[in-house]
Design a protein around this motif. Structure first.
Motif, PDB file in Angstrom:
ATOM      1  N   SER A 174       7.178   5.091  -9.962  1.00 61.52           N
ATOM      2  CA  SER A 174       6.951   6.469  -9.537  1.00 61.52           C
ATOM      3  C   SER A 174       8.240   7.268  -9.410  1.00 61.52           C
ATOM      4  N   GLY A 212       1.982   1.695  -3.465  1.00 66.01           N
ATOM      5  CA  GLY A 212       0.911   2.276  -4.260  1.00 66.01           C
ATOM      6  C   GLY A 212       0.693   3.745  -3.995  1.00 66.01           C
ATOM      7  N   MET A 225      -1.942  -0.134  -8.858  1.00 62.99           N
ATOM      8  CA  MET A 225      -1.348   0.902  -8.021  1.00 62.99           C
ATOM      9  C   MET A 225       0.081   0.539  -7.621  1.00 62.99           C
ATOM     10  N   THR A 226       0.325  -0.717  -7.335  1.00 56.75           N
ATOM     11  CA  THR A 226       1.697  -1.075  -6.959  1.00 56.75           C
ATOM     12  C   THR A 226       2.633  -0.952  -8.161  1.00 56.75           C
ATOM     13  N   LEU A 255       2.255   1.261 -10.625  1.00 54.63           N
ATOM     14  CA  LEU A 255       2.492   2.701 -10.753  1.00 54.63           C
ATOM     15  C   LEU A 255       3.452   3.184  -9.660  1.00 54.63           C
ATOM     16  N   GLY A 256       3.332   2.599  -8.474  1.00 53.03           N
ATOM     17  CA  GLY A 256       4.254   2.976  -7.407  1.00 53.03           C
ATOM     18  C   GLY A 256       5.681   2.578  -7.711  1.00 53.03           C
ATOM     19  N   PHE A 274       2.620   6.775  -6.085  1.00 50.85           N
ATOM     20  CA  PHE A 274       2.224   7.404  -7.348  1.00 50.85           C
ATOM     21  C   PHE A 274       1.345   8.637  -7.135  1.00 50.85           C
ATOM     22  N   PRO A 275       0.314   8.610  -6.260  1.00 45.55           N
ATOM     23  CA  PRO A 275      -0.413   9.863  -6.017  1.00 45.55           C
ATOM     24  C   PRO A 275       0.488  10.994  -5.534  1.00 45.55           C
ATOM     25  N   PHE A 333      -4.851   0.932  -2.378  1.00 45.81           N
ATOM     26  CA  PHE A 333      -3.535   1.167  -2.975  1.00 45.81           C
ATOM     27  C   PHE A 333      -2.703  -0.108  -3.093  1.00 45.81           C
ATOM     28  N   ARG A 334      -3.300  -1.255  -2.738  1.00 42.49           N
ATOM     29  CA  ARG A 334      -2.535  -2.490  -2.738  1.00 42.49           C
ATOM     30  C   ARG A 334      -2.795  -3.344  -3.972  1.00 42.49           C
ATOM     31  N   ASN A 335      -3.618  -2.886  -4.889  1.00 40.01           N
ATOM     32  CA  ASN A 335      -3.903  -3.675  -6.083  1.00 40.01           C
ATOM     33  C   ASN A 335      -2.728  -3.615  -7.059  1.00 40.01           C
ATOM     34  N   SER A 360       0.827  -1.213   0.000  1.00 40.48           N
ATOM     35  CA  SER A 360       0.000   0.000   0.000  1.00 40.48           C
ATOM     36  C   SER A 360       0.856   1.256   0.000  1.00 40.48           C
TER      37      SER A 360
END
Length: 396
Positions: free
Chosen positions: A324, A35, A317-318, A320-321, A38-39, A312-314, A32
């Motif tokens: 990042s 993830g 998202m990971t 993209l993280g 990225f935001p 954020f753990r999907n 998470s």
């Protein structure tokens, strides 16, 4: 070397007695938190895309442009503070028993330096080389630009790269800092966290009080160049954010952290960001958001540890993280080059939004390429020293 043993020192055991829990989190990678990276990088993108300068502006309508500038005015400070706190937290959470300082430094350098050098070269080739003095370019390449209190130096070449100069100091200091902070008794950690937050709050006050208020930061903000440098850029000052992350991780590990959950942490972060509109400029950079950031980082880690759902753990998202860091380094280059390719034409609001989404998409694509071709293989190949082949057994 003595420094090789700095990460290998045992930390204090949780104190017994009332309220002391000894829950040990799993050694997970905290997806998470990956993830959430990225935001945070996207917030920095929004800040740079909204800078009120002709070389970055897309919107023809002044009211749209001004609303965008107003909305994203402190997004960069929010994103950078998040990364600094997150860095201290994650490095503490993932610290390896028996690790050495040199091993730690090696892993961090092979992680950040290749991407940094690629972004530096791209920025110099596409735009910065035409106006950047050689001395400034070299300082930037060596991540030393943050030590010079000159706006055109600490934000030189690829402007977002200044934060890597601060991160370099964090990494170099982590073995000693981690060892020292681990000696704090668990029941005293919250006092240390409070003191660190108080020091962060005091930083802009000190800058306004003792440093000259001219020349001003470009853009008419309520700060001088040197005040801004001291409060926002100078590595020893930003080390407070990093130390806060370390202390929060230690508090979570020792069971001394009261989790309020990701929803409430997120709402407090939104409230803290809204509050940036009503405080002096240097306070808005991180003072109103640093506590919610720490709460959110801790809540996400606890949710991962306990196996609770987070958005954020999907896999998306990971992923993209993971890219990042490359996104953070490349986005300003993409924005600048896209604006240059389009010439001086400004666009309607829907067209401008479309161009910003295009810039995000292009940056994501290039970040994935940089991650796959540079960051991932170099990290995998050089994070650990090559093992020497065993000597053949002597024959009789």
């Amino acid at each position: 070397m003595a420094t090789d043993r700095l990460l290998a020192q045992p930390g204090p055991r949780p104190a017994g007695g009332s309220g002391a829990r000894t829950t040990q989190p799993s050694a997970s990678r905290l997806p998470s938190l990956t993830g959430l990276r990225f935001p945070a990088a996207l917030a920095v993108f929004a800040y740079h895309a909204a800078l009120p300068i002709p070389t970055l502006r897309f919107f023809a309508d002044d009211s749209t442009e001004f609303r965008f500038v107003d909305l994203a005015d402190q997004a960069g400070g929010l994103g950078v503070a998040f990364f600094f706190v997150l860095s201290g937290f994650v490095l503490t959470w993932s610290a390896r028993p028996g690790d050495t300082a040199t091993g730690f430094w090696r892993r961090r350098m092979v992680k950040i330096v290749p991407n940094y050098v690629v972004a530096w070269a791209l920025a110099m080739i596409f735009f910065a080389g035409s106006y950047t003095p050689v001395r400034t370019a070299v300082l930037n390449l060596l991540m030393l630009q943050v030590w010079i209190p000159d706006f055109n130096t600490y934000f030189s070449v690829d402007p977002p790269s200044w934060s890597l100069g601060a991160e370099l100091v964090f990494y170099l200091s982590f073995p000693l800092l981690h060892r020292a902070l681990r000696r704090i008794r668990p029941e005293r950690l919250l006092y240390w966290i409070g003191g660190t937050v108080a020091a962060i709050v005091a930083t802009p006050a000190l800058a306004y009080l003792v440093l000259p208020d001219t020349p001003g930061v470009p853009g008419g903000y309520d700060s001088s160049v040197v005040q801004y440098w001291f409060s926002y850029v100078l590595p020893p000052v930003r080390l407070l954010d990093f130390a806060l992350g370390i202390l929060v991780a230690l508090a979570v590990r020792s069971g001394r952290w009261r989790d309020i959950g990701m929803v409430w942490s997120g709402l407090l972060l939104v409230a803290g960001y809204v509050a940036t509109r009503w405080v002096p400029y240097l306070y808005a950079q991180r003072v109103t958001t640093v506590v919610p950031i720490a709460l959110l980082v801790a809540s996400a880690a606890i949710a991962d540890r306990d196996g609770r759902f987070t958005p954020f753990r999907n896999r998306a998202m990971t992923w993209l993280g993971e890219i990042s860091f490359a996104f953070y380094l490349l986005h300003f280059i993409v924005l600048t080059e896209l604006r240059d390719l389009l010439g001086t034409k400004l666009y309607s609001t829907p067209e401008g939004i479309g161009l910003l989404l295009l810039a995000i998409g292009v940056t994501v694509l290039l970040s994935w390429i940089l991650y796959r071709l540079v960051e991932a293989p170099i990290t995998k190949r050089f994070s650990s020293p090559r093992r020497r082949p065993a000597a053949p057994a002597p024959t009789s």
